[in-house]
Design a protein around this motif. Structure first.
Motif, PDB file in Angstrom:
ATOM      1  N   VAL A 156     -24.303 -40.638-115.647  1.00 62.09           N
ATOM      2  CA  VAL A 156     -23.256 -40.093-116.503  1.00 62.09           C
ATOM      3  C   VAL A 156     -23.712 -38.770-117.107  1.00 62.09           C
ATOM      4  O   VAL A 156     -22.963 -37.785-117.140  1.00 62.09           O
ATOM      5  N   LEU A 157     -24.933 -38.726-117.596  1.00 64.54           N
ATOM      6  CA  LEU A 157     -25.443 -37.488-118.189  1.00 64.54           C
ATOM      7  C   LEU A 157     -25.465 -36.360-117.167  1.00 64.54           C
ATOM      8  O   LEU A 157     -25.143 -35.213-117.491  1.00 64.54           O
ATOM      9  N   SER A 158     -25.807 -36.662-115.916  1.00 62.07           N
ATOM     10  CA  SER A 158     -25.857 -35.610-114.904  1.00 62.07           C
ATOM     11  C   SER A 158     -24.468 -35.050-114.615  1.00 62.07           C
ATOM     12  O   SER A 158     -24.330 -33.864-114.311  1.00 62.07           O
ATOM     13  N   VAL A 159     -23.431 -35.883-114.713  1.00 59.02           N
ATOM     14  CA  VAL A 159     -22.064 -35.409-114.496  1.00 59.02           C
ATOM     15  C   VAL A 159     -21.671 -34.433-115.601  1.00 59.02           C
ATOM     16  O   VAL A 159     -20.906 -33.492-115.386  1.00 59.02           O
ATOM     17  N   ILE A 195      -9.508 -42.502-120.063  1.00 56.58           N
ATOM     18  CA  ILE A 195      -9.559 -41.751-118.810  1.00 56.58           C
ATOM     19  C   ILE A 195      -9.619 -42.690-117.608  1.00 56.58           C
ATOM     20  O   ILE A 195     -10.546 -43.491-117.473  1.00 56.58           O
ATOM     21  N   GLY A 196      -8.636 -42.581-116.742  1.00 55.08           N
ATOM     22  CA  GLY A 196      -8.617 -43.327-115.493  1.00 55.08           C
ATOM     23  C   GLY A 196      -9.212 -42.519-114.359  1.00 55.08           C
ATOM     24  O   GLY A 196      -9.758 -41.436-114.560  1.00 55.08           O
ATOM     25  N   ALA A 197      -9.075 -43.037-113.134  1.00 55.86           N
ATOM     26  CA  ALA A 197      -9.736 -42.418-111.982  1.00 55.86           C
ATOM     27  C   ALA A 197      -8.759 -42.166-110.840  1.00 55.86           C
ATOM     28  O   ALA A 197      -7.898 -43.001-110.543  1.00 55.86           O
ATOM     29  N   VAL A 198      -8.925 -41.006-110.210  1.00 62.16           N
ATOM     30  CA  VAL A 198      -8.252 -40.679-108.958  1.00 62.16           C
ATOM     31  C   VAL A 198      -9.313 -40.222-107.961  1.00 62.16           C
ATOM     32  O   VAL A 198     -10.467 -39.978-108.324  1.00 62.16           O
ATOM     33  N   MET A 246     -11.199 -37.192-111.429  1.00 63.36           N
ATOM     34  CA  MET A 246     -11.853 -37.710-110.235  1.00 63.36           C
ATOM     35  C   MET A 246     -12.886 -38.768-110.614  1.00 63.36           C
ATOM     36  O   MET A 246     -13.788 -38.523-111.412  1.00 63.36           O
ATOM     37  N   GLY A 247     -12.723 -39.953-110.021  1.00 63.25           N
ATOM     38  CA  GLY A 247     -13.653 -41.047-110.286  1.00 63.25           C
ATOM     39  C   GLY A 247     -14.116 -41.723-109.014  1.00 63.25           C
ATOM     40  O   GLY A 247     -14.662 -42.822-109.066  1.00 63.25           O
ATOM     41  N   SER A 248     -13.882 -41.064-107.899  1.00 58.10           N
ATOM     42  CA  SER A 248     -14.296 -41.580-106.600  1.00 58.10           C
ATOM     43  C   SER A 248     -15.172 -40.542-105.918  1.00 58.10           C
ATOM     44  O   SER A 248     -14.769 -39.384-105.762  1.00 58.10           O
ATOM     45  N   ARG A 249     -16.392 -40.945-105.575  1.00 54.24           N
ATOM     46  CA  ARG A 249     -17.353 -40.047-104.922  1.00 54.24           C
ATOM     47  C   ARG A 249     -17.632 -38.804-105.778  1.00 54.24           C
ATOM     48  O   ARG A 249     -17.686 -37.687-105.288  1.00 54.24           O
ATOM     49  N   GLY A 289     -22.606 -39.637-104.169  1.00 57.01           N
ATOM     50  CA  GLY A 289     -21.254 -39.802-104.671  1.00 57.01           C
ATOM     51  C   GLY A 289     -21.129 -41.166-105.339  1.00 57.01           C
ATOM     52  O   GLY A 289     -21.473 -42.186-104.742  1.00 57.01           O
ATOM     53  N   VAL A 290     -20.673 -41.199-106.568  1.00 62.27           N
ATOM     54  CA  VAL A 290     -20.580 -42.442-107.335  1.00 62.27           C
ATOM     55  C   VAL A 290     -19.121 -42.706-107.707  1.00 62.27           C
ATOM     56  O   VAL A 290     -18.306 -41.784-107.769  1.00 62.27           O
ATOM     57  N   ASN A 291     -18.823 -43.974-107.956  1.00 57.53           N
ATOM     58  CA  ASN A 291     -17.446 -44.384-108.219  1.00 57.53           C
ATOM     59  C   ASN A 291     -17.320 -45.070-109.576  1.00 57.53           C
ATOM     60  O   ASN A 291     -18.209 -45.827-109.968  1.00 57.53           O
ATOM     61  N   GLY A 292     -16.233 -44.807-110.265  1.00 57.28           N
ATOM     62  CA  GLY A 292     -15.968 -45.502-111.511  1.00 57.28           C
ATOM     63  C   GLY A 292     -15.364 -44.591-112.562  1.00 57.28           C
ATOM     64  O   GLY A 292     -15.552 -43.366-112.528  1.00 57.28           O
ATOM     65  N   THR A 293     -14.648 -45.200-113.497  1.00 58.31           N
ATOM     66  CA  THR A 293     -14.125 -44.420-114.617  1.00 58.31           C
ATOM     67  C   THR A 293     -15.244 -43.966-115.552  1.00 58.31           C
ATOM     68  O   THR A 293     -15.032 -43.085-116.377  1.00 58.31           O
ATOM     69  N   SER A 294     -16.439 -44.538-115.379  1.00 59.27           N
ATOM     70  CA  SER A 294     -17.603 -44.042-116.124  1.00 59.27           C
ATOM     71  C   SER A 294     -17.935 -42.614-115.748  1.00 59.27           C
ATOM     72  O   SER A 294     -18.641 -41.923-116.491  1.00 59.27           O
ATOM     73  N   PHE A 295     -17.439 -42.153-114.603  1.00 64.00           N
ATOM     74  CA  PHE A 295     -17.736 -40.798-114.144  1.00 64.00           C
ATOM     75  C   PHE A 295     -16.533 -39.870-114.262  1.00 64.00           C
ATOM     76  O   PHE A 295     -16.706 -38.650-114.320  1.00 64.00           O
ATOM     77  N   SER A 296     -15.331 -40.432-114.340  1.00 61.56           N
ATOM     78  CA  SER A 296     -14.174 -39.575-114.625  1.00 61.56           C
ATOM     79  C   SER A 296     -14.150 -39.176-116.094  1.00 61.56           C
ATOM     80  O   SER A 296     -13.760 -38.051-116.434  1.00 61.56           O
ATOM     81  N   ALA A 297     -14.598 -40.056-116.986  1.00 62.93           N
ATOM     82  CA  ALA A 297     -14.610 -39.731-118.420  1.00 62.93           C
ATOM     83  C   ALA A 297     -15.491 -38.521-118.739  1.00 62.93           C
ATOM     84  O   ALA A 297     -15.060 -37.622-119.468  1.00 62.93           O
ATOM     85  N   PRO A 298     -16.738 -38.432-118.230  1.00 62.71           N
ATOM     86  CA  PRO A 298     -17.545 -37.252-118.566  1.00 62.71           C
ATOM     87  C   PRO A 298     -17.003 -35.956-117.987  1.00 62.71           C
ATOM     88  O   PRO A 298     -17.276 -34.882-118.531  1.00 62.71           O
TER      89      PRO A 298
END
Length: 211
Positions: free
Chosen positions: A1-4, A125-128, A155-158, A170-179
């Motif tokens: 998450v921090l890297s994003v 924040i959701g994911a697309v 974007m929360g996919s890859r 490439g990582v997946n999840g709303t944990s990565f769309s939020a940042p």
């Protein structure tokens, strides 16, 4: 998450706000799921406030606990009932923008957003995917009181991130769309420092392509 958020490896990864200042606070207990973690979240938000944070990126969420009596029902996702939602609302009232993952429950029986993404003062924040299409795992709305949630998606996919072994993937999840949205907010606020927290949130919402 921090890297994003903060990654700065040209040609491999540039985060959404690589030159921001960061405070890392862990409120999770990885060994169990207990409602005390929501109170930990509140304490973490208070600590962030005391250290001068303007934005909280919260890549976690709650509804289901090891002890069933602690778990929340969907009716509790009304933006003001759960401990973490109350804390997020209080943080927002103090001028902190809370950006929270909507959750990855879209393909589960629960399906809905989780808290504190439901909070009245949080951007959920959701994911697309890279084509702007809804990703099956992203938690859906509305909130229990009928508000549009998630507020926006990203974007929360890859999503390109630096993973724990130091490699890029490439990582997946709303944990990565939020940042991605939290970094966007940081850049927007830097360019418009006179905006209030509500104005920052509203500008992000109104910039979405289906607003």
């Amino acid at each position: 998450v921090l890297s994003v958020l903060s990654g700065e490896m040209p040609g491999q990864l540039i985060g959404s706000a690589p030159e921001a200042n960061y405070i890392l606070i862990r409120s999770e207990d990885a060994n169990s799921e207990q409602i005390i973690e929501e109170y930990n979240w509140a304490a973490a938000a208070e600590l962030a406030d005391s250290l001068g944070a303007d934005i909280i990126n919260s890549s976690l969420g709650y509804y289901l606990y090891d002890a069933p009596w602690q778990s929340h029902s969907y009716l509790s996702m009304d933006g003001k009932t759960t401990p973490a939602a109350k804390a997020a609302n209080f943080a927002g009232s103090k001028g902190i923008l809370v950006v929270s993952s909507a959750g990855n429950e879209g393909s589960t029986e629960w399906r809905h957003i989780i808290n504190p993404a439901d909070a009245l003062n949080a951007l959920g924040i959701g994911a697309v995917n890279g084509n702007g299409e809804y990703v099956y795992f992203s938690s859906i709305g509305p909130s229990a009181d009928g508000r549009i949630k998630p507020d926006v998606v990203a974007m929360g996919s890859r999503v390109v991130a630096q993973i724990t072994n130091g490699q890029f993937a490439g990582v997946n999840g709303t944990s990565f769309s939020a940042p991605l949205v939290a970094g966007l907010a940081a850049c927007l606020w830097q360019s418009n420092p006179s905006l209030t927290v509500k104005e920052v949130a509203q500008r992000i919402i109104r910039s979405s392509n289906s607003y």
